[in-house]
Design an enzyme around this catalytic site. Structure first.
Site, PDB file in Angstrom:
ATOM      1  N   GLY A  17      -7.180  -5.128   0.478  1.00 35.02           N
ATOM      2  CA  GLY A  17      -6.805  -3.764   0.849  1.00 35.02           C
ATOM      3  C   GLY A  17      -7.654  -3.140   1.940  1.00 35.02           C
ATOM      4  O   GLY A  17      -7.813  -1.920   1.981  1.00 35.02           O
ATOM      5  N   SER A  18      -8.172  -3.962   2.857  1.00 36.11           N
ATOM      6  CA  SER A  18      -8.943  -3.345   3.946  1.00 36.11           C
ATOM      7  C   SER A  18      -8.021  -2.569   4.890  1.00 36.11           C
ATOM      8  O   SER A  18      -8.412  -1.543   5.445  1.00 36.11           O
ATOM      9  CB  SER A  18      -9.774  -4.382   4.703  1.00 36.11           C
ATOM     10  OG  SER A  18      -8.960  -5.260   5.416  1.00 36.11           O
ATOM     11  N   ASN A  19      -6.794  -3.029   5.051  1.00 42.48           N
ATOM     12  CA  ASN A  19      -5.833  -2.242   5.848  1.00 42.48           C
ATOM     13  C   ASN A  19      -5.502  -0.942   5.128  1.00 42.48           C
ATOM     14  O   ASN A  19      -5.397   0.112   5.754  1.00 42.48           O
ATOM     15  CB  ASN A  19      -4.554  -3.043   6.106  1.00 42.48           C
ATOM     16  CG  ASN A  19      -4.698  -3.926   7.332  1.00 42.48           C
ATOM     17  OD1 ASN A  19      -4.764  -3.424   8.450  1.00 42.48           O
ATOM     18  ND2 ASN A  19      -4.779  -5.225   7.125  1.00 42.48           N
ATOM     19  N   ARG A  70      13.443 -11.768  -9.397  1.00 40.76           N
ATOM     20  CA  ARG A  70      12.853 -11.003  -8.293  1.00 40.76           C
ATOM     21  C   ARG A  70      13.496  -9.618  -8.179  1.00 40.76           C
ATOM     22  O   ARG A  70      12.842  -8.626  -7.881  1.00 40.76           O
ATOM     23  CB  ARG A  70      13.076 -11.792  -6.997  1.00 40.76           C
ATOM     24  CG  ARG A  70      12.188 -11.385  -5.864  1.00 40.76           C
ATOM     25  CD  ARG A  70      12.486 -12.231  -4.657  1.00 40.76           C
ATOM     26  NE  ARG A  70      11.873 -13.543  -4.724  1.00 40.76           N
ATOM     27  CZ  ARG A  70      10.661 -13.826  -4.249  1.00 40.76           C
ATOM     28  NH1 ARG A  70       9.950 -12.901  -3.653  1.00 40.76           N
ATOM     29  NH2 ARG A  70      10.158 -15.027  -4.332  1.00 40.76           N
ATOM     30  N   ARG A  96       4.341 -10.997  -1.199  1.00 45.29           N
ATOM     31  CA  ARG A  96       5.598 -11.403  -1.834  1.00 45.29           C
ATOM     32  C   ARG A  96       6.720 -11.234  -0.827  1.00 45.29           C
ATOM     33  O   ARG A  96       6.717 -10.244  -0.070  1.00 45.29           O
ATOM     34  CB  ARG A  96       5.943 -10.530  -3.061  1.00 45.29           C
ATOM     35  CG  ARG A  96       4.920 -10.516  -4.152  1.00 45.29           C
ATOM     36  CD  ARG A  96       4.691 -11.845  -4.785  1.00 45.29           C
ATOM     37  NE  ARG A  96       5.848 -12.410  -5.434  1.00 45.29           N
ATOM     38  CZ  ARG A  96       5.868 -13.659  -5.902  1.00 45.29           C
ATOM     39  NH1 ARG A  96       4.823 -14.449  -5.780  1.00 45.29           N
ATOM     40  NH2 ARG A  96       6.954 -14.126  -6.500  1.00 45.29           N
ATOM     41  N   ILE A  97       7.648 -12.163  -0.841  1.00 49.34           N
ATOM     42  CA  ILE A  97       8.810 -12.023   0.057  1.00 49.34           C
ATOM     43  C   ILE A  97       9.793 -11.065  -0.599  1.00 49.34           C
ATOM     44  O   ILE A  97      10.044 -11.142  -1.808  1.00 49.34           O
ATOM     45  CB  ILE A  97       9.440 -13.407   0.318  1.00 49.34           C
ATOM     46  CG1 ILE A  97       8.468 -14.212   1.186  1.00 49.34           C
ATOM     47  CG2 ILE A  97      10.805 -13.282   0.999  1.00 49.34           C
ATOM     48  CD1 ILE A  97       8.855 -15.646   1.394  1.00 49.34           C
ATOM     49  N   HIS A 114       1.142  -8.177  10.381  1.00 49.27           N
ATOM     50  CA  HIS A 114       0.989  -9.625  10.319  1.00 49.27           C
ATOM     51  C   HIS A 114      -0.141 -10.036  11.263  1.00 49.27           C
ATOM     52  O   HIS A 114      -0.216  -9.534  12.392  1.00 49.27           O
ATOM     53  CB  HIS A 114       2.302 -10.311  10.715  1.00 49.27           C
ATOM     54  CG  HIS A 114       2.220 -11.796  10.599  1.00 49.27           C
ATOM     55  ND1 HIS A 114       2.262 -12.445   9.372  1.00 49.27           N
ATOM     56  CD2 HIS A 114       2.065 -12.755  11.536  1.00 49.27           C
ATOM     57  CE1 HIS A 114       2.132 -13.753   9.584  1.00 49.27           C
ATOM     58  NE2 HIS A 114       2.013 -13.963  10.885  1.00 49.27           N
ATOM     59  N   ASP A 150       8.499 -12.315   8.356  1.00 49.34           N
ATOM     60  CA  ASP A 150       7.735 -12.005   9.574  1.00 49.34           C
ATOM     61  C   ASP A 150       8.625 -11.817  10.799  1.00 49.34           C
ATOM     62  O   ASP A 150       8.254 -12.161  11.923  1.00 49.34           O
ATOM     63  CB  ASP A 150       6.644 -13.061   9.828  1.00 49.34           C
ATOM     64  CG  ASP A 150       5.638 -13.111   8.685  1.00 49.34           C
ATOM     65  OD1 ASP A 150       5.388 -12.047   8.085  1.00 49.34           O
ATOM     66  OD2 ASP A 150       5.131 -14.195   8.375  1.00 49.34           O
ATOM     67  N   GLU A 179      -6.572  -4.852  13.344  1.00 45.28           N
ATOM     68  CA  GLU A 179      -5.516  -4.398  12.429  1.00 45.28           C
ATOM     69  C   GLU A 179      -5.818  -2.988  11.933  1.00 45.28           C
ATOM     70  O   GLU A 179      -4.928  -2.148  11.795  1.00 45.28           O
ATOM     71  CB  GLU A 179      -5.406  -5.340  11.220  1.00 45.28           C
ATOM     72  CG  GLU A 179      -4.859  -6.709  11.537  1.00 45.28           C
ATOM     73  CD  GLU A 179      -4.695  -7.579  10.294  1.00 45.28           C
ATOM     74  OE1 GLU A 179      -4.199  -7.103   9.266  1.00 45.28           O
ATOM     75  OE2 GLU A 179      -5.080  -8.768  10.357  1.00 45.28           O
TER      76      GLU A 179
HETATM   77  C1  GAR Z   1      -4.257  -8.956   6.701  1.00 47.85           C
HETATM   78  O1  GAR Z   1      -4.855  -9.788   7.665  1.00 47.85           O
HETATM   79  C2  GAR Z   1      -2.765  -8.883   6.909  1.00 47.85           C
HETATM   80  O2  GAR Z   1      -2.394  -8.884   8.265  1.00 47.85           O
HETATM   81  C3  GAR Z   1      -2.311 -10.127   6.232  1.00 47.85           C
HETATM   82  O3  GAR Z   1      -3.069 -10.206   5.061  1.00 47.85           O
HETATM   83  C4  GAR Z   1      -4.339  -9.587   5.302  1.00 47.85           C
HETATM   84  C5  GAR Z   1      -4.567  -8.549   4.230  1.00 47.85           C
HETATM   85  O4  GAR Z   1      -5.862  -8.026   4.325  1.00 47.85           O
HETATM   86  N1  GAR Z   1      -0.906 -10.111   5.943  1.00 47.85           N
HETATM   87  C6  GAR Z   1      -0.135 -11.180   5.987  1.00 47.85           C
HETATM   88  O5  GAR Z   1      -0.553 -12.290   6.230  1.00 47.85           O
HETATM   89  C7  GAR Z   1       1.321 -10.910   5.688  1.00 47.85           C
HETATM   90  N2  GAR Z   1       2.147 -11.948   6.231  1.00 47.85           N
HETATM   91  P1  GAR Z   1      -6.252  -6.699   3.557  1.00 47.85           P
HETATM   92  O6  GAR Z   1      -5.776  -6.879   2.113  1.00 47.85           O
HETATM   93  O7  GAR Z   1      -7.746  -6.657   3.657  1.00 47.85           O
HETATM   94  O8  GAR Z   1      -5.573  -5.551   4.225  1.00 47.85           O
END
Ligand code: GAR
Length: 221
Positions: A17-19, A70, A96-97, A114, A150, A179
């Protein structure tokens, strides 16, 4: 009482969850045009849940493993988002897709980040594949979600260099730092109604200078 005009966003996570944290930080600025209505995780141990709770954001765990189908899993997510009056759904490391039904019900209101310059390196292990391919730039992409993995109209991208001695870890860190700038920026543009989709391509309204929608590279830096 003043009318709340902030865009209500729901963030779906599976892990660190850094984003999400970058979105939380952005929302703490009173001038940011969005607020976090709910964070939903499909994993009970996702660290992003800790981050959300620390900031008093409503959280919900909906574990995919608890559902046979799902569609049932997604119905629960959908219900939670609607109950929280979410207007924009942000996937932030949600692994998850999603089915076409879910994607269609949030058409043009569902975005994903992504860690590559799409359409290159869809799927997993993006950084390792980028290094093995010898690309000199990688980066990240925010896009509207379509039913193909994606894919979907690209909103924003930011590039970072790939250095000769990079490992997937060092490249991942460089991309992730970018990001964290890109996600709040995309949400701001969406909330300010600057984004429109024309023939499956994203266009921006009121652009004076194309540098305005670039984080990296930009001639401003
Ligand atoms: C991030 O790099 C994001 O772009 C990637 O997972 C990471 C999550 O990091 N997402 C994917 O690969 C989706 N296809 P976070 O949990 O620290 O935000």
């Amino acid at each position: 009482m003043t009318k709340n005009i902030k865009l209500r966003i729901g963030v779906l996570i599976s892990g660190n969850g850094s984003n999400l944290q970058s979105i939380i930080n952005a929302c703490e600025d009173s001038n940011f045009p969005a607020e976090l209505a709910i964070v939903i995780s499909n994993k009970t141990d996702a660290y992003g849940l800790v981050r959300a709770k620390k900031s008093n954001i409503k959280t919900k765990v909906i574990e995919h493993e608890n559902f046979k189908h799902r569609s049932e899993f997604e119905k629960n997510i959908n219900r939670a988002l609607i109950e929280a009056n979410v207007e924009l759904v942000c996937l932030a490391g949600f692994m998850r897709i999603l089915t076409n039904t879910f994607v269609c019900s949030w058409k043009e209101r569902l975005i994903n980040i992504h860690p590559s310059l799409l359409p290159a390196f869809k799927g997993l292990n993006t950084h390792q594949r980028a290094i093995e391919c010898g690309v000199k730039f990688s980066g990240c992409t925010i896009h509207f979600v379509s039913s193909e993995m994606d894919e979907g109209p690209i909103i924003l991208q930011a590039a970072v260099p790939v250095h000769q001695h990079d490992t997937s870890k060092t490249l991942a860190k460089r991309v992730l730092d970018t990001e964290h700038k890109l996600y709040p920026f995309a949400i701001r543009l969406f909330a300010n109604k600057r984004i429109k989709i024309e023939k499956d391509l994203v266009k921006f309204t009121n652009i004076q200078d194309s540098n305005e929608i670039l984080i990296n590279p930009t001639t401003k830096n």
